[in-house]
Scaffold this motif. Sequence first.
Motif, PDB file in Angstrom:
ATOM      1  N   LEU A  41       0.847  -1.209   0.000  1.00 55.81           N
ATOM      2  CA  LEU A  41       0.000   0.000   0.000  1.00 55.81           C
ATOM      3  C   LEU A  41       0.876   1.251   0.000  1.00 55.81           C
ATOM      4  N   ASP A  42       1.930   1.204   0.801  1.00 57.77           N
ATOM      5  CA  ASP A  42       2.858   2.341   0.880  1.00 57.77           C
ATOM      6  C   ASP A  42       3.432   2.641  -0.502  1.00 57.77           C
ATOM      7  N   GLU A  43       3.747   1.601  -1.232  1.00 58.93           N
ATOM      8  CA  GLU A  43       4.336   1.810  -2.567  1.00 58.93           C
ATOM      9  C   GLU A  43       3.359   2.440  -3.543  1.00 58.93           C
ATOM     10  N   THR A  44       2.058   2.322  -3.250  1.00 57.48           N
ATOM     11  CA  THR A  44       1.102   2.967  -4.163  1.00 57.48           C
ATOM     12  C   THR A  44       0.629   4.304  -3.589  1.00 57.48           C
ATOM     13  N   GLY A  45       1.348   4.841  -2.615  1.00 56.35           N
ATOM     14  CA  GLY A  45       1.056   6.187  -2.141  1.00 56.35           C
ATOM     15  C   GLY A  45       0.242   6.268  -0.861  1.00 56.35           C
ATOM     16  N   TRP A  46      -0.119   5.128  -0.280  1.00 56.15           N
ATOM     17  CA  TRP A  46      -0.873   5.159   0.972  1.00 56.15           C
ATOM     18  C   TRP A  46       0.071   5.409   2.144  1.00 56.15           C
ATOM     19  N   ARG A  47      -0.458   6.087   3.158  1.00 56.90           N
ATOM     20  CA  ARG A  47       0.282   6.149   4.422  1.00 56.90           C
ATOM     21  C   ARG A  47      -0.393   5.136   5.355  1.00 56.90           C
ATOM     22  N   VAL A  48       0.408   4.202   5.858  1.00 63.51           N
ATOM     23  CA  VAL A  48      -0.148   3.130   6.685  1.00 63.51           C
ATOM     24  C   VAL A  48       0.459   3.206   8.080  1.00 63.51           C
ATOM     25  N   ASP A  49      -0.393   3.252   9.092  1.00 60.66           N
ATOM     26  CA  ASP A  49       0.078   3.124  10.471  1.00 60.66           C
ATOM     27  C   ASP A  49      -0.374   1.759  10.975  1.00 60.66           C
ATOM     28  N   VAL A  50       0.589   0.932  11.340  1.00 63.47           N
ATOM     29  CA  VAL A  50       0.257  -0.396  11.867  1.00 63.47           C
ATOM     30  C   VAL A  50       0.369  -0.331  13.383  1.00 63.47           C
ATOM     31  N   PHE A  51      -0.703  -0.661  14.079  1.00 62.18           N
ATOM     32  CA  PHE A  51      -0.681  -0.648  15.547  1.00 62.18           C
ATOM     33  C   PHE A  51      -0.569  -2.071  16.079  1.00 62.18           C
ATOM     34  N   THR A  52       0.423  -2.263  16.937  1.00 59.64           N
ATOM     35  CA  THR A  52       0.652  -3.608  17.489  1.00 59.64           C
ATOM     36  C   THR A  52       1.060  -3.507  18.955  1.00 59.64           C
ATOM     37  N   HIS A  53       1.012  -4.646  19.641  1.00 55.98           N
ATOM     38  CA  HIS A  53       1.413  -4.638  21.053  1.00 55.98           C
ATOM     39  C   HIS A  53       2.940  -4.603  21.165  1.00 55.98           C
ATOM     40  N   HIS A  54       3.433  -3.809  22.094  1.00 54.58           N
ATOM     41  CA  HIS A  54       4.893  -3.693  22.276  1.00 54.58           C
ATOM     42  C   HIS A  54       5.379  -4.884  23.111  1.00 54.58           C
ATOM     43  N   ALA A  55       5.669  -5.970  22.411  1.00 56.94           N
ATOM     44  CA  ALA A  55       5.929  -7.235  23.099  1.00 56.94           C
ATOM     45  C   ALA A  55       7.399  -7.411  23.458  1.00 56.94           C
ATOM     46  N   ASN A  56       8.259  -6.636  22.842  1.00 60.41           N
ATOM     47  CA  ASN A  56       9.686  -6.806  23.086  1.00 60.41           C
ATOM     48  C   ASN A  56      10.312  -5.439  23.377  1.00 60.41           C
ATOM     49  N   PRO A  57      10.604  -5.176  24.660  1.00 62.99           N
ATOM     50  CA  PRO A  57      11.077  -3.838  25.043  1.00 62.99           C
ATOM     51  C   PRO A  57      12.368  -3.427  24.342  1.00 62.99           C
ATOM     52  N   SER A  58      13.108  -4.396  23.774  1.00 58.66           N
ATOM     53  CA  SER A  58      14.336  -3.987  23.083  1.00 58.66           C
ATOM     54  C   SER A  58      14.017  -3.379  21.709  1.00 58.66           C
ATOM     55  N   GLN A  59      12.761  -3.458  21.293  1.00 57.46           N
ATOM     56  CA  GLN A  59      12.390  -2.824  20.028  1.00 57.46           C
ATOM     57  C   GLN A  59      11.897  -1.402  20.284  1.00 57.46           C
ATOM     58  N   PRO A  60      12.102  -0.489  19.316  1.00 56.48           N
ATOM     59  CA  PRO A  60      11.652   0.891  19.534  1.00 56.48           C
ATOM     60  C   PRO A  60      10.125   0.993  19.558  1.00 56.48           C
ATOM     61  N   ALA A  61       9.606   2.102  20.062  1.00 57.94           N
ATOM     62  CA  ALA A  61       8.150   2.302  20.106  1.00 57.94           C
ATOM     63  C   ALA A  61       7.590   2.505  18.695  1.00 57.94           C
ATOM     64  N   GLU A  62       8.456   2.972  17.778  1.00 61.85           N
ATOM     65  CA  GLU A  62       8.003   3.125  16.392  1.00 61.85           C
ATOM     66  C   GLU A  62       9.108   2.692  15.439  1.00 61.85           C
ATOM     67  N   SER A  63       8.724   2.063  14.335  1.00 64.80           N
ATOM     68  CA  SER A  63       9.705   1.705  13.290  1.00 64.80           C
ATOM     69  C   SER A  63       9.110   2.071  11.946  1.00 64.80           C
ATOM     70  N   ARG A  64       9.961   2.447  11.045  1.00 62.28           N
ATOM     71  CA  ARG A  64       9.482   2.766   9.685  1.00 62.28           C
ATOM     72  C   ARG A  64       9.165   1.493   8.927  1.00 62.28           C
ATOM     73  N   LEU A  65       8.165   1.623   8.046  1.00 66.35           N
ATOM     74  CA  LEU A  65       7.761   0.476   7.229  1.00 66.35           C
ATOM     75  C   LEU A  65       7.409   1.066   5.869  1.00 66.35           C
ATOM     76  N   GLY A  66       8.389   1.248   5.019  1.00 70.82           N
ATOM     77  CA  GLY A  66       8.120   1.918   3.748  1.00 70.82           C
ATOM     78  C   GLY A  66       8.384   3.408   3.862  1.00 70.82           C
ATOM     79  N   GLN A  67       8.057   4.105   2.767  1.00 72.68           N
ATOM     80  CA  GLN A  67       8.427   5.524   2.664  1.00 72.68           C
ATOM     81  C   GLN A  67       7.674   6.420   3.636  1.00 72.68           C
ATOM     82  N   ARG A  68       6.386   6.173   3.790  1.00 73.69           N
ATOM     83  CA  ARG A  68       5.579   7.074   4.616  1.00 73.69           C
ATOM     84  C   ARG A  68       4.823   6.333   5.716  1.00 73.69           C
ATOM     85  N   SER A  69       5.150   5.063   5.906  1.00 67.37           N
ATOM     86  CA  SER A  69       4.371   4.249   6.839  1.00 67.37           C
ATOM     87  C   SER A  69       5.213   3.817   8.033  1.00 67.37           C
TER      88      SER A  69
END
Length: 432
Positions: A41-69
């Motif tokens: 979807l991001d590749e076709t111009g959509w901005r996507v926010d994926v909301f998930t449970h923060h299951a692993n504290p060593s991961q950041p609170a936000e990560s990029r997923l594509g150009q605008r997502s």
Amino acid sequence: MCAGATNSVMLISVHGDPLIPLGSIQAGGQNVYVREVAQALDETGWRVDVFTHHANPSQPAESRLGQRSRVVRLCAGRPRFTPKQELFPLLPRFRDQVIEWAAMRSRVYTAIHSNYWLSGWVGMQLKRHWGIPQFHTFHSLGKIRAASVIAQGLSMNTRFQIEQDIITTCDKVLATNPVEQELLNKHYQVPDGKIRVVLCGVNRQVFYPRNRLETRQALGLVSIRPIMFVGRFEFNKGLTVLLEAMARLLKHRQHLGKSVQLLVAGGQIPDQCIEPREQRELKRLVGVLGLDRHVKFLGPLSHPELARYFAAAEVTVVPSYYETFGLVALEAIACGSPVIASDVGGLSYTVSDGETGLLVPPGDIEALERALACVLENSVLLNHMRMRASQGLSSSFTWPEIARQLGEMYRFANLEEEASAYESGSALVACQ
Ligand code: UDP
């Protein structure tokens, strides 16, 4: 929040973080689906926010997923791994954190796309709050799962009720294949008009046929005929059935014992954590069945690694008791590997019996033994199935095509919702 936001969608996947390594008990097809859909979807111009449970504290609170997502991780009061069965009580807090996050950034969404019943509950609440369309992909249907495997420690009644509520409330239920559509009709009385079939895909840049013998050589598998199993180590995946079938096969056809080896990908790396019980039990069963020399646990593998193993395999086996879609079968076929699969759910749709593989009744050890023997001893059939698998899958099984269909559907539903909100005057109130 008012309707009318363009090209911005929220994907909810509470227990399936799209960016975590795959193969462990709670990281499989849904994670892949959400990641691939979001990226496409991001590749076709959509901005996507994926909301998930923060299951692993060593991961950041936000990560990029594509150009605008991005992936947004919310702890919902418990910033650590939480089994699916314990996530339900955290959902009200999760919902509030989504609302807060969106309000702080003045985010306006075209639509909500929820995944699995837990996220569906959050999606229902957000749809009510914002007045925007909700689409829902189940990934697993409680009633079918309960009928095919023993539900472990899960309150199925709560799940059944919520699944029914999601069906009533959401704008469209997305079935990942026509078999799922039939099951939704039959067991949940979802009318056809409320269901839209949007298939699952496979990344063709990763999963494609390769020269089998060269790939075997590169993987150090020259003298063996590899049989592949890939999946999470849960009972439903039927790995114990496959082990039993292998033991019978090698007992009845001793000549195969010299070359046949089952390669098992999935599970968790034991030295990073205590080895999960299911994993220990599977290894114990291998010993009990006398299969030590014939089974190798490869641990969890990435998609590029798996693609090479599929291409090297004689056959891939998907012996699940229940499978809503079954990405592994599609990935294996895309690499030119014939697939022996249980004749259930999406597997009955993706595997063409006698063409790209063989279908067997789920849980039937003897039928699986016969299918394995048939493939390993009948080179004409094996070559035919290899050729059919290598001929390529239809373009409907690609993520860009799936994202195109989803994008159109989100946009269209939003326009409809906007029109009806203006007709009733509620949009003015909602936008104030
Ligand atoms: N998978 C992986 N590495 C592993 C084990 C599994 O990448 O070691 C991936 C597999 O390739 C597939 C997904 O996890 O993309 C499993 O999806 P499937 O639909 O087959 O099963 P589910 O997990 O949804 O039950």
